[in-house]
Design a protein around this motif. Sequence first.
Motif, PDB file in Angstrom:
ATOM      1  N   LYS A   6      21.347  31.501   4.480  1.00 45.00           N
ATOM      2  CA  LYS A   6      20.564  31.545   3.250  1.00 45.00           C
ATOM      3  C   LYS A   6      20.219  30.161   2.717  1.00 45.00           C
ATOM      4  CE  LYS A   6      21.929  36.047   1.692  1.00 45.00           C
ATOM      5  NZ  LYS A   6      22.480  36.856   0.629  1.00 45.00           N
ATOM      6  N   TRP A  11      14.289  29.985   4.303  1.00 49.70           N
ATOM      7  CA  TRP A  11      14.743  31.208   3.641  1.00 49.70           C
ATOM      8  C   TRP A  11      13.874  31.587   2.436  1.00 49.70           C
ATOM      9  CZ3 TRP A  11      17.535  34.774   5.670  1.00 49.70           C
ATOM     10  CH2 TRP A  11      18.026  35.785   4.875  1.00 49.70           C
ATOM     11  N   GLU A  12      13.603  30.635   1.564  1.00 49.82           N
ATOM     12  CA  GLU A  12      12.795  30.920   0.372  1.00 49.82           C
ATOM     13  C   GLU A  12      11.377  31.326   0.750  1.00 49.82           C
ATOM     14  OE1 GLU A  12      13.389  31.366  -2.890  1.00 49.82           O
ATOM     15  OE2 GLU A  12      15.486  31.245  -2.280  1.00 49.82           O
ATOM     16  N   LEU A  15      11.475  34.923   1.902  1.00 47.38           N
ATOM     17  CA  LEU A  15      11.640  35.808   0.759  1.00 47.38           C
ATOM     18  C   LEU A  15      10.347  35.912  -0.041  1.00 47.38           C
ATOM     19  CD1 LEU A  15      13.453  37.664  -0.819  1.00 47.38           C
ATOM     20  CD2 LEU A  15      14.317  35.697  -2.068  1.00 47.38           C
ATOM     21  N   THR A  16       9.624  34.820  -0.170  1.00 52.79           N
ATOM     22  CA  THR A  16       8.330  34.842  -0.863  1.00 52.79           C
ATOM     23  C   THR A  16       7.346  35.746  -0.127  1.00 52.79           C
ATOM     24  OG1 THR A  16       8.665  32.625  -1.748  1.00 52.79           O
ATOM     25  CG2 THR A  16       6.388  33.421  -1.638  1.00 52.79           C
ATOM     26  N   ARG A  19       8.387  39.321  -0.632  1.00 56.18           N
ATOM     27  CA  ARG A  19       8.079  39.740  -2.006  1.00 56.18           C
ATOM     28  C   ARG A  19       6.583  40.030  -2.156  1.00 56.18           C
ATOM     29  NH1 ARG A  19      10.071  35.403  -4.688  1.00 56.18           N
ATOM     30  NH2 ARG A  19      12.139  36.310  -4.546  1.00 56.18           N
ATOM     31  N   GLU A  25      12.381  42.232  -3.204  1.00 53.95           N
ATOM     32  CA  GLU A  25      12.814  41.187  -4.134  1.00 53.95           C
ATOM     33  C   GLU A  25      14.029  40.414  -3.647  1.00 53.95           C
ATOM     34  OE1 GLU A  25      11.180  40.221  -6.839  1.00 53.95           O
ATOM     35  OE2 GLU A  25       9.642  41.700  -6.367  1.00 53.95           O
ATOM     36  N   SER A  26      14.788  40.976  -2.724  1.00 53.20           N
ATOM     37  CA  SER A  26      16.009  40.325  -2.257  1.00 53.20           C
ATOM     38  C   SER A  26      16.338  40.831  -0.857  1.00 53.20           C
ATOM     39  CB  SER A  26      17.160  40.645  -3.207  1.00 53.20           C
ATOM     40  OG  SER A  26      18.386  40.178  -2.684  1.00 53.20           O
ATOM     41  N   PHE A  27      17.007  40.016  -0.075  1.00 51.18           N
ATOM     42  CA  PHE A  27      17.482  40.442   1.233  1.00 51.18           C
ATOM     43  C   PHE A  27      18.933  40.915   1.171  1.00 51.18           C
ATOM     44  CE2 PHE A  27      14.280  37.274   3.067  1.00 51.18           C
ATOM     45  CZ  PHE A  27      13.335  38.260   3.251  1.00 51.18           C
ATOM     46  N   ASP A  28      19.525  40.888  -0.016  1.00 59.20           N
ATOM     47  CA  ASP A  28      20.902  41.333  -0.184  1.00 59.20           C
ATOM     48  C   ASP A  28      20.952  42.858  -0.211  1.00 59.20           C
ATOM     49  OD1 ASP A  28      21.902  38.718  -0.380  1.00 59.20           O
ATOM     50  OD2 ASP A  28      21.417  38.651  -2.511  1.00 59.20           O
ATOM     51  N   ALA A  30      21.883  46.469  -1.362  1.00 58.96           N
ATOM     52  CA  ALA A  30      22.062  47.004  -2.707  1.00 58.96           C
ATOM     53  C   ALA A  30      23.335  47.831  -2.833  1.00 58.96           C
ATOM     54  CB  ALA A  30      20.847  47.843  -3.090  1.00 58.96           C
ATOM     55  N   ASP A  36      18.488  49.654  -0.747  1.00 56.46           N
ATOM     56  CA  ASP A  36      18.085  48.609   0.188  1.00 56.46           C
ATOM     57  C   ASP A  36      17.258  49.184   1.337  1.00 56.46           C
ATOM     58  OD1 ASP A  36      20.320  49.935   1.109  1.00 56.46           O
ATOM     59  OD2 ASP A  36      21.175  48.187   2.098  1.00 56.46           O
TER      60      ASP A  36
END
Length: 74
Positions: A6, A11-12, A15-16, A19, A25-28, A30, A36
């Motif tokens: 991460k 990584w950013e 994620l962009t 999104r 909104e997140s790769f984490d 849920a 998720d």
Amino acid sequence: MIYRNKTEAYWELLLTIARDELGIESFDAAGDTGADMRMCRVEDIGRALERAYDMGLMVGHTVTRAGCAEESRV
């Protein structure tokens, strides 16, 4: 899925892209709620992959040019 990188520079950007193109909104994960998991149109996935590929080409080109400029100064 747990991602270990991460802190990597890309990584950013990934994620962009996720999104913007997929509404992620997140790769984490849920947790047990199943939040998720989502449905994505194949067209949207293709567009996200194309954008990531294009960014990879641009970064590779920039790094290569910087390396060539550095070598010419030596």
